[in-house]
Motif scaffolding. Sequence first.
Motif, PDB file in Angstrom:
ATOM      1  N   MET A  21      31.158  89.147  15.254  1.00 32.40           N
ATOM      2  CA  MET A  21      30.788  87.734  15.165  1.00 32.40           C
ATOM      3  C   MET A  21      31.922  86.882  15.722  1.00 32.40           C
ATOM      4  SD  MET A  21      27.785  87.318  13.780  1.00 32.40           S
ATOM      5  CE  MET A  21      27.837  85.688  13.104  1.00 32.40           C
ATOM      6  N   ALA A  22      31.578  85.974  16.599  1.00 34.36           N
ATOM      7  CA  ALA A  22      32.576  85.063  17.145  1.00 34.36           C
ATOM      8  C   ALA A  22      32.858  83.974  16.132  1.00 34.36           C
ATOM      9  CB  ALA A  22      32.052  84.444  18.442  1.00 34.36           C
ATOM     10  N   ASP A  23      34.084  83.512  16.117  1.00 39.66           N
ATOM     11  CA  ASP A  23      34.441  82.428  15.216  1.00 39.66           C
ATOM     12  C   ASP A  23      33.830  81.148  15.752  1.00 39.66           C
ATOM     13  OD1 ASP A  23      35.597  80.795  13.329  1.00 39.66           O
ATOM     14  OD2 ASP A  23      37.562  80.765  14.298  1.00 39.66           O
ATOM     15  N   ALA A  24      32.940  80.569  14.997  1.00 42.22           N
ATOM     16  CA  ALA A  24      32.225  79.382  15.451  1.00 42.22           C
ATOM     17  C   ALA A  24      32.997  78.106  15.181  1.00 42.22           C
ATOM     18  CB  ALA A  24      30.858  79.323  14.796  1.00 42.22           C
ATOM     19  N   GLY A  25      34.154  78.177  14.589  1.00 40.30           N
ATOM     20  CA  GLY A  25      34.982  76.986  14.366  1.00 40.30           C
ATOM     21  C   GLY A  25      34.321  76.036  13.400  1.00 40.30           C
ATOM     22  N   ASP A  26      34.275  74.752  13.762  1.00 48.58           N
ATOM     23  CA  ASP A  26      33.720  73.721  12.888  1.00 48.58           C
ATOM     24  C   ASP A  26      32.231  73.916  12.636  1.00 48.58           C
ATOM     25  OD1 ASP A  26      36.166  72.496  12.711  1.00 48.58           O
ATOM     26  OD2 ASP A  26      35.769  71.106  14.361  1.00 48.58           O
ATOM     27  N   ALA A  27      31.508  74.451  13.616  1.00 46.06           N
ATOM     28  CA  ALA A  27      30.065  74.610  13.466  1.00 46.06           C
ATOM     29  C   ALA A  27      29.720  75.603  12.367  1.00 46.06           C
ATOM     30  CB  ALA A  27      29.443  75.063  14.782  1.00 46.06           C
ATOM     31  N   GLY A  28      30.589  76.556  12.106  1.00 44.58           N
ATOM     32  CA  GLY A  28      30.310  77.560  11.104  1.00 44.58           C
ATOM     33  C   GLY A  28      30.840  77.216   9.732  1.00 44.58           C
ATOM     34  N   SER A  29      31.460  76.069   9.575  1.00 44.94           N
ATOM     35  CA  SER A  29      32.071  75.726   8.297  1.00 44.94           C
ATOM     36  C   SER A  29      31.047  75.263   7.275  1.00 44.94           C
ATOM     37  CB  SER A  29      33.124  74.632   8.502  1.00 44.94           C
ATOM     38  OG  SER A  29      32.503  73.419   8.868  1.00 44.94           O
ATOM     39  N   GLY A  30      29.833  74.981   7.701  1.00 46.75           N
ATOM     40  CA  GLY A  30      28.811  74.497   6.782  1.00 46.75           C
ATOM     41  C   GLY A  30      28.814  72.977   6.664  1.00 46.75           C
ATOM     42  N   GLU A  31      29.882  72.349   7.059  1.00 52.16           N
ATOM     43  CA  GLU A  31      29.977  70.893   7.032  1.00 52.16           C
ATOM     44  C   GLU A  31      29.497  70.328   8.362  1.00 52.16           C
ATOM     45  OE1 GLU A  31      31.063  68.888   4.441  1.00 52.16           O
ATOM     46  OE2 GLU A  31      30.952  70.763   3.313  1.00 52.16           O
ATOM     47  N   PRO A  32      28.730  69.237   8.334  1.00 56.10           N
ATOM     48  CA  PRO A  32      28.307  68.627   9.606  1.00 56.10           C
ATOM     49  C   PRO A  32      29.508  68.021  10.332  1.00 56.10           C
ATOM     50  CG  PRO A  32      27.583  67.295   7.742  1.00 56.10           C
ATOM     51  CD  PRO A  32      28.181  68.544   7.177  1.00 56.10           C
ATOM     52  N   ARG A  33      29.462  68.087  11.644  1.00 55.95           N
ATOM     53  CA  ARG A  33      30.530  67.486  12.454  1.00 55.95           C
ATOM     54  C   ARG A  33      30.379  65.973  12.449  1.00 55.95           C
ATOM     55  NH1 ARG A  33      28.956  71.413  17.300  1.00 55.95           N
ATOM     56  NH2 ARG A  33      26.990  70.964  16.304  1.00 55.95           N
ATOM     57  N   ASP A  34      31.479  65.283  12.609  1.00 53.84           N
ATOM     58  CA  ASP A  34      31.417  63.819  12.632  1.00 53.84           C
ATOM     59  C   ASP A  34      30.934  63.345  14.004  1.00 53.84           C
ATOM     60  OD1 ASP A  34      33.737  64.457  14.070  1.00 53.84           O
ATOM     61  OD2 ASP A  34      34.795  62.681  13.388  1.00 53.84           O
ATOM     62  N   GLY A  35      30.578  62.064  14.072  1.00 51.59           N
ATOM     63  CA  GLY A  35      30.009  61.500  15.294  1.00 51.59           C
ATOM     64  C   GLY A  35      30.914  61.612  16.502  1.00 51.59           C
ATOM     65  N   ALA A  36      32.216  61.387  16.303  1.00 47.77           N
ATOM     66  CA  ALA A  36      33.162  61.458  17.417  1.00 47.77           C
ATOM     67  C   ALA A  36      33.236  62.870  17.987  1.00 47.77           C
ATOM     68  CB  ALA A  36      34.542  60.991  16.972  1.00 47.77           C
ATOM     69  N   THR A  37      33.205  63.860  17.118  1.00 47.66           N
ATOM     70  CA  THR A  37      33.263  65.253  17.566  1.00 47.66           C
ATOM     71  C   THR A  37      32.014  65.633  18.345  1.00 47.66           C
ATOM     72  OG1 THR A  37      34.613  65.830  15.654  1.00 47.66           O
ATOM     73  CG2 THR A  37      33.529  67.640  16.794  1.00 47.66           C
ATOM     74  N   VAL A  38      30.853  65.278  17.813  1.00 44.70           N
ATOM     75  CA  VAL A  38      29.600  65.580  18.500  1.00 44.70           C
ATOM     76  C   VAL A  38      29.551  64.839  19.830  1.00 44.70           C
ATOM     77  CG1 VAL A  38      27.075  65.394  18.393  1.00 44.70           C
ATOM     78  CG2 VAL A  38      28.358  66.077  16.364  1.00 44.70           C
ATOM     79  N   TYR A  39      29.956  63.575  19.827  1.00 45.05           N
ATOM     80  CA  TYR A  39      29.960  62.775  21.057  1.00 45.05           C
ATOM     81  C   TYR A  39      30.830  63.424  22.126  1.00 45.05           C
ATOM     82  CZ  TYR A  39      30.738  59.034  24.385  1.00 45.05           C
ATOM     83  OH  TYR A  39      30.823  58.315  25.547  1.00 45.05           O
ATOM     84  N   SER A  40      32.053  63.783  21.764  1.00 50.29           N
ATOM     85  CA  SER A  40      32.972  64.332  22.766  1.00 50.29           C
ATOM     86  C   SER A  40      32.557  65.715  23.246  1.00 50.29           C
ATOM     87  CB  SER A  40      34.399  64.367  22.222  1.00 50.29           C
ATOM     88  OG  SER A  40      34.488  65.237  21.117  1.00 50.29           O
ATOM     89  N   SER A  41      31.811  66.464  22.412  1.00 48.31           N
ATOM     90  CA  SER A  41      31.413  67.810  22.828  1.00 48.31           C
ATOM     91  C   SER A  41      30.144  67.829  23.681  1.00 48.31           C
ATOM     92  CB  SER A  41      31.213  68.708  21.608  1.00 48.31           C
ATOM     93  OG  SER A  41      30.078  68.298  20.882  1.00 48.31           O
ATOM     94  N   GLY A  42      29.408  66.750  23.718  1.00 49.67           N
ATOM     95  CA  GLY A  42      28.182  66.777  24.510  1.00 49.67           C
ATOM     96  C   GLY A  42      27.792  65.452  25.112  1.00 49.67           C
ATOM     97  N   CYS A  43      27.680  64.428  24.274  1.00 51.58           N
ATOM     98  CA  CYS A  43      27.159  63.125  24.707  1.00 51.58           C
ATOM     99  C   CYS A  43      28.010  62.490  25.812  1.00 51.58           C
ATOM    100  CB  CYS A  43      27.103  62.161  23.525  1.00 51.58           C
ATOM    101  SG  CYS A  43      26.279  62.806  22.067  1.00 51.58           S
ATOM    102  N   ALA A  44      29.328  62.700  25.707  1.00 52.28           N
ATOM    103  CA  ALA A  44      30.251  62.052  26.640  1.00 52.28           C
ATOM    104  C   ALA A  44      29.989  62.446  28.087  1.00 52.28           C
ATOM    105  CB  ALA A  44      31.693  62.388  26.261  1.00 52.28           C
ATOM    106  N   ALA A  45      29.446  63.626  28.300  1.00 51.07           N
ATOM    107  CA  ALA A  45      29.198  64.089  29.671  1.00 51.07           C
ATOM    108  C   ALA A  45      28.351  63.096  30.458  1.00 51.07           C
ATOM    109  CB  ALA A  45      28.524  65.455  29.648  1.00 51.07           C
ATOM    110  N   CYS A  46      27.362  62.495  29.814  1.00 54.58           N
ATOM    111  CA  CYS A  46      26.513  61.517  30.504  1.00 54.58           C
ATOM    112  C   CYS A  46      26.868  60.081  30.144  1.00 54.58           C
ATOM    113  CB  CYS A  46      25.044  61.775  30.181  1.00 54.58           C
ATOM    114  SG  CYS A  46      24.433  63.341  30.834  1.00 54.58           S
TER     115      CYS A  46
END
Length: 150
Positions: free
Chosen positions: A60-85
Amino acid sequence: MLTASLVLLATVFAGNAALAAEKSSYPLGERSILSDRATAERLKPVGSVCVEGEDCGSQMADAGDAGSGEPRDGATVYSSGCAACHDSGAAGAPKTGDAGAWASRIDKGMDTLVKHAYEGFNSMPAKGMCADCSEEEIAAAVEYIVDKSQ
């Protein structure tokens, strides 16, 4: 002269073959690219699938924050995907921070913005192509963009 050149060439090839044989960890019959060993190595799987609920151990790969069970905050989600567009305006996406471009969208309400972000709308793909984002994380990212764009 020709004979001397052929002897020299044969000596060089024989020396290289002997050197290659010394470095190989496989016996003589297993060195060929057509050997069973070489064929099996070419055909071995490049990965494996681990189904949730199975004991996959260290695979199993370490999923980092996604596997912690806690939802990611808006800034993290934005920078990981939304920012591209939304940083560049790709595919007609309104740029984050552009109050004029966001005003009419914000007027529709947060529920509509979150629905469009989660389900997709016009050129925007569902969940902004964040396959592992929950609806809560998408809502946090939308809130982050709205806060930056008013």
